[in-house]
Design a protein around this motif. Structure first.
Motif, short mmCIF file in Angstrom:
data_model
loop_
_atom_site.label_atom_id
_atom_site.label_comp_id
_atom_site.label_asym_id
_atom_site.label_seq_id
_atom_site.Cartn_x
_atom_site.Cartn_y
_atom_site.Cartn_z
N CYS A 300 0.86 -1.19 0.00
CA CYS A 300 0.00 0.00 0.00
C CYS A 300 0.89 1.24 0.00
CB CYS A 300 -0.91 0.02 1.23
SG CYS A 300 -2.12 -1.31 1.27
N LEU A 301 0.80 2.04 -1.05
CA LEU A 301 1.60 3.24 -1.17
C LEU A 301 0.71 4.47 -1.15
CD1 LEU A 301 4.09 2.23 -4.04
CD2 LEU A 301 4.34 1.89 -1.56
N GLN A 302 1.20 5.52 -0.50
CA GLN A 302 0.50 6.81 -0.51
C GLN A 302 1.38 7.85 -1.21
OE1 GLN A 302 1.15 5.60 3.08
NE2 GLN A 302 -0.30 4.02 2.43
N GLU A 303 0.75 8.92 -1.65
CA GLU A 303 1.41 10.01 -2.38
C GLU A 303 2.07 9.52 -3.67
OE1 GLU A 303 3.71 13.05 -0.50
OE2 GLU A 303 2.44 13.11 1.29
N VAL A 304 1.35 8.70 -4.41
CA VAL A 304 1.82 8.22 -5.71
C VAL A 304 1.21 9.10 -6.80
CG1 VAL A 304 1.94 6.27 -7.29
CG2 VAL A 304 1.92 5.87 -4.82
N GLN A 305 2.07 9.85 -7.50
CA GLN A 305 1.56 10.71 -8.57
C GLN A 305 0.93 9.87 -9.67
OE1 GLN A 305 4.66 14.48 -8.28
NE2 GLN A 305 4.24 13.58 -10.28
N ASN A 306 -0.11 10.43 -10.29
CA ASN A 306 -0.83 9.74 -11.35
C ASN A 306 0.09 9.30 -12.48
OD1 ASN A 306 -3.31 8.84 -12.64
ND2 ASN A 306 -3.07 10.58 -14.02
N ASP A 307 0.95 10.22 -12.96
CA ASP A 307 1.84 9.88 -14.06
C ASP A 307 2.90 8.87 -13.63
OD1 ASP A 307 2.96 11.81 -12.41
OD2 ASP A 307 4.01 12.86 -14.02
N CYS A 344 -3.57 7.01 -3.93
CA CYS A 344 -3.21 5.78 -3.23
C CYS A 344 -3.12 4.63 -4.21
CB CYS A 344 -4.26 5.46 -2.16
SG CYS A 344 -4.38 6.72 -0.87
N ALA A 345 -2.06 3.84 -4.09
CA ALA A 345 -1.86 2.69 -4.97
C ALA A 345 -1.71 1.44 -4.13
CB ALA A 345 -0.62 2.89 -5.84
N THR A 346 -2.42 0.39 -4.51
CA THR A 346 -2.33 -0.90 -3.83
C THR A 346 -1.90 -1.95 -4.85
OG1 THR A 346 -4.04 -0.31 -2.22
CG2 THR A 346 -3.58 -2.66 -2.52
N PHE A 347 -0.86 -2.70 -4.50
CA PHE A 347 -0.33 -3.75 -5.36
C PHE A 347 -0.42 -5.08 -4.61
CE2 PHE A 347 1.79 0.22 -6.16
CZ PHE A 347 1.85 0.33 -7.54
N PHE A 348 -0.67 -6.16 -5.34
CA PHE A 348 -0.66 -7.49 -4.72
C PHE A 348 -0.06 -8.49 -5.69
CE2 PHE A 348 -4.74 -6.98 -6.85
CZ PHE A 348 -4.90 -8.18 -7.54
N ARG A 349 0.57 -9.51 -5.13
CA ARG A 349 1.22 -10.53 -5.93
C ARG A 349 0.17 -11.42 -6.57
NH1 ARG A 349 6.81 -10.91 -5.09
NH2 ARG A 349 6.69 -12.83 -6.30
N ARG A 350 0.25 -11.54 -7.90
CA ARG A 350 -0.75 -12.32 -8.62
C ARG A 350 -0.71 -13.80 -8.26
NH1 ARG A 350 0.84 -8.57 -12.69
NH2 ARG A 350 2.59 -9.93 -13.22
N ASP A 351 0.47 -14.30 -7.83
CA ASP A 351 0.56 -15.72 -7.48
C ASP A 351 0.03 -16.00 -6.08
OD1 ASP A 351 2.62 -14.35 -6.24
OD2 ASP A 351 4.03 -16.03 -6.37
N ARG A 352 -0.29 -14.95 -5.32
CA ARG A 352 -0.76 -15.13 -3.95
C ARG A 352 -2.22 -14.73 -3.75
NH1 ARG A 352 1.80 -17.77 -0.15
NH2 ARG A 352 1.84 -16.16 1.44
N PHE A 353 -2.66 -13.75 -4.54
CA PHE A 353 -4.03 -13.24 -4.39
C PHE A 353 -4.64 -12.98 -5.76
CE2 PHE A 353 -2.12 -12.00 -0.33
CZ PHE A 353 -3.12 -12.33 0.58
N SER A 354 -5.96 -12.99 -5.79
CA SER A 354 -6.70 -12.53 -6.96
C SER A 354 -7.63 -11.40 -6.55
CB SER A 354 -7.51 -13.68 -7.58
OG SER A 354 -8.43 -14.21 -6.64
N HIS A 355 -7.93 -10.52 -7.51
CA HIS A 355 -8.75 -9.34 -7.24
C HIS A 355 -10.22 -9.71 -7.31
CE1 HIS A 355 -10.45 -5.30 -8.81
NE2 HIS A 355 -10.47 -5.32 -7.50
N VAL A 356 -10.97 -9.37 -6.25
CA VAL A 356 -12.40 -9.66 -6.21
C VAL A 356 -13.23 -8.39 -6.43
CG1 VAL A 356 -14.30 -10.53 -4.78
CG2 VAL A 356 -12.04 -11.62 -4.67
N LYS A 357 -12.91 -7.33 -5.68
CA LYS A 357 -13.72 -6.10 -5.77
C LYS A 357 -12.90 -4.90 -5.34
CE LYS A 357 -18.51 -4.72 -5.11
NZ LYS A 357 -19.84 -5.12 -4.57
#
Length: 599
Positions: A300-307, A344-357
């Motif tokens: 979970c990262l904060q202050e991540v510029q859009n570009d 705010c940007a949230t990243f997760f490892r594809r081999d550990r989790f899948s995105h639900v909502k």
């Protein structure tokens, strides 16, 4: 004819791994001025620009100070050499430099010693390898007679074999033929030269004299001290590590980090930080290295510029197996370039989790709704001016792809809800902070009511331990006599009895405050036992304290381990954030490992 008016580098101190991009001011044939590139593939009026980079090797070999990298070294710590700590960290520019840095420097020796004592062999740390002990002995008077071993990068020679030019005791080696150049370890301690010349597209011959600029000596990229996960549950951490050093089985890791938006990283705000260390090309590479090095399953990262999210973090972390989700702040208050708004940007490892909502919380919309029903018509404009701050929260529901071991029903989907936010509100608007945190918690309550789901609440709340927002998160309610409740000109916090939530949230780092046993007592000294929070996560010249948190639902998650905390001795006494070593605003970047409790 095309001509070059000016050549300029944003910073004259080049850093290993930090891309150098010169600024060129050109005059077109029609006399207009531009800074656009004119490559050979798209000549202008029969001319284009040719670039070359050179490394200038003096006959006198040099080393640079690890503390003040723009200074030449005169001392070397023999303890570092004995411990096989990276040689660049062993150099100092003066005895005073070495003495002043000792509290920080000795941590390298301690980590080297503990790696041997605990494991009996080499242990890979987050930012380097250390495999022996060492003492604080120094070797002085470095000169051209320094050993060649200290002037190589592993088995790679410092200089290529072919000599381009030689003049007056200096040898020039051509190292690049593009407009940009990224210094390597081979360049450390040497001056770089950039050359730009107008070339005839037909004859390929230069027209006029080349424009050149020299840099200062290339310096190594400073790095934070290594940090490790400290077990807090009594479990054997080594048994939980897979071959890649990541937490395995039903345990997962999460980190939260305010990386400091480039739009805020100015010399006016952070005059104590060298300008080269504030440059985005330098900071982005070090931030990426730090984030990837922690190997967290969720980031979970904060202050991540859009570009920066679209052009850098999302594609770069994708290479390391992360899926990216992002929520940009709204722009009702912000008046700058929409591409540089942070979020705010949230990243997760594809081999550990899948995105639900994914849920997106825009506090501006919540402010609009609140003023419609709770504020008198004559006060609506005043209320919106106070409440609208463009802040957002990103809430993500994930499904684990691994066995949770402790689940009641092994076949049941194991979901996890992760909230990521940055409550960026002026300190005097205490009511707005409380309202935003309460609004987020009520939204999470609705999600919890719809499904039996563990929750993690991460972010920079800009609120110290014991403040009203922190108390609401940690205690589930507020004392009606809390002094911050007195600041409520819009009466949006009344009645105070409504300021509650039913989520069983506990601060992730509280186990350090009550922990006993090997390693935990040392961490406990870095905690405020009255609030069960670290003594600090943010450290600038004007402020030192805790603003960043990870909260979890204690009825559904158990903390396995926590990233060891820094203390003030670990930060050099002349260090504040950001710094050459630490590119974000969190000295104690929060990282924890968790598991679903066994039923």
């Amino acid at each position: 004819m095309l001509s070059v008016l000016r050549v300029h580098l944003p910073s004259d101190i080049p850093v290993v791994g930090c891309e150098l991009t010169p600024y060129l001011l050109l005059r077109r044939p029609d006399k207009t001025v531009t800074n656009d590139d004119v490559p050979e593939s798209a000549p202008l009026d029969g001319h284009f620009l040719r670039y070359k980079w050179y490394r200038i090797q003096s006959d006198r070999k040099v080393a640079v100070c690890s503390v003040h990298p723009s200074e030449l070294a005169t001392l070397q710590c023999l303890g570092c050499v004995k411990a096989k700590i990276p040689v660049a960290k062993s150099y100092h520019c003066s005895p005073k430099c070495f003495s002043d840095a000792w509290q920080h420097h000795r941590v390298l020796h301690d980590h080297a010693a503990s790696a041997i004592n605990e494991n009996g062999n080499e242990e890979e740390e987050i930012f380097g390898r250390f495999n022996s002990t060492g003492s604080g002995v120094i070797r002085s008077s470095l000169s051209g007679s320094a050993s060649s071993a200290s002037l190589t990068n592993g088995s790679t020679p410092l200089y290529p074999a072919a000599v381009t030019q030689r003049s007056g005791g200096e040898t020039w080696f051509e190292v690049g033929r593009s407009k940009t150049y990224t210094p390597s370890a081979d360049d450390i301690g040497h001056v770089l030269k950039f050359e730009c010349v107008v070339v005839d597209a037909e004859t390929k011959l230069p027209v006029g004299h080349p424009n050149t600029i020299l840099t200062s000596r290339v310096i190594p990229a400073p790095s934070p001290i290594p940090r490790r996960l400290i077990p807090v549950s009594g479990a054997d951490m080594m048994a939980q590590l897979d071959l890649d050093g990541r937490i395995s089985s039903g345990t997962f890791t999460i980190m939260s980090y305010n990386i400091l938006s480039d739009s805020y990283a100015s010399s006016e705000l952070y005059s104590y930080c060298p300008p080269w260390a504030l440059s985005w090309p330098y900071r982005r590479q070090n931030l990426l290295r730090e984030i990837v090095g922690y190997r967290a399953d969720i980031v979970c990262l904060q202050e991540v510029q859009n570009d920066h999210f679209e052009e850098f973090f999302a594609p770069e972390l994708d290479k390391h197996g992360y899926q990216a989700l992002y929520k940009r702040k709204t722009n009702e208050v912000y008046g700058g370039n929409i591409h540089t708004i942070d979020g705010c940007a949230t990243f997760f490892r594809r081999d550990r989790f899948s995105h639900v909502k994914k849920y997106e919380v825009e506090f501006n919309k919540a402010a609009q709704s609140l003023t419609e029903v709770a504020v008198q018509t004559t006060q609506k404009k005043v209320a919106l001016n106070r409440l609208v701050k463009d802040n957002v929260a990103l809430i993500v529901v994930l499904e684990a792809k691994f066995s949770t071991q402790g689940a009641d029903n092994p076949g049941k989907r194991q979901l996890l809800c992760v909230a990521n936010t940055h409550v960026n509100v002026p300190p005097e608007l205490k009511d707005v902070k409380i309202w935003q945190v309460h609004t987020l918690l009520k939204g999470l309550e609705k999600i919890a009511a719809s499904a039996d789901i563990p929750m993690l609440v991460c972010g920079d709340f800009n609120s110290v331990p014991g403040s009203a927002p922190h108390s609401l998160l940690a205690m589930g309610k507020l004392d009606p006599l809390h002094p911050e409740l007195l600041v409520d000109p819009l009466a949006i916090l009344r009645p105070h009895s409504k300021l509650t939530h039913q989520l069983p949230l506990v601060s992730a780092y509280s186990p350090f405050a009550r922990g006993v046993g090997l390693g935990l007592e040392h961490q406990r000294r870095k905690m405020d036992i009255t609030t069960n929070e670290p003594l600090f996560t943010n450290c600038t010249r004007d402020f030192i304290g805790t603003l960043d948190y990870i909260f979890y639902t204690a009825d559904s998650l158990t903390v396995e381990s926590l990233l060891e905390l820094l203390d003030e001795d670990s930060l050099r006494k002349d260090t504040a954030l950001p710094s050459p070593e630490w590119q974000g605003l969190d000295a104690n970047t929060l990282r924890s490992s968790w598991r679903w409790p066994r039923k």
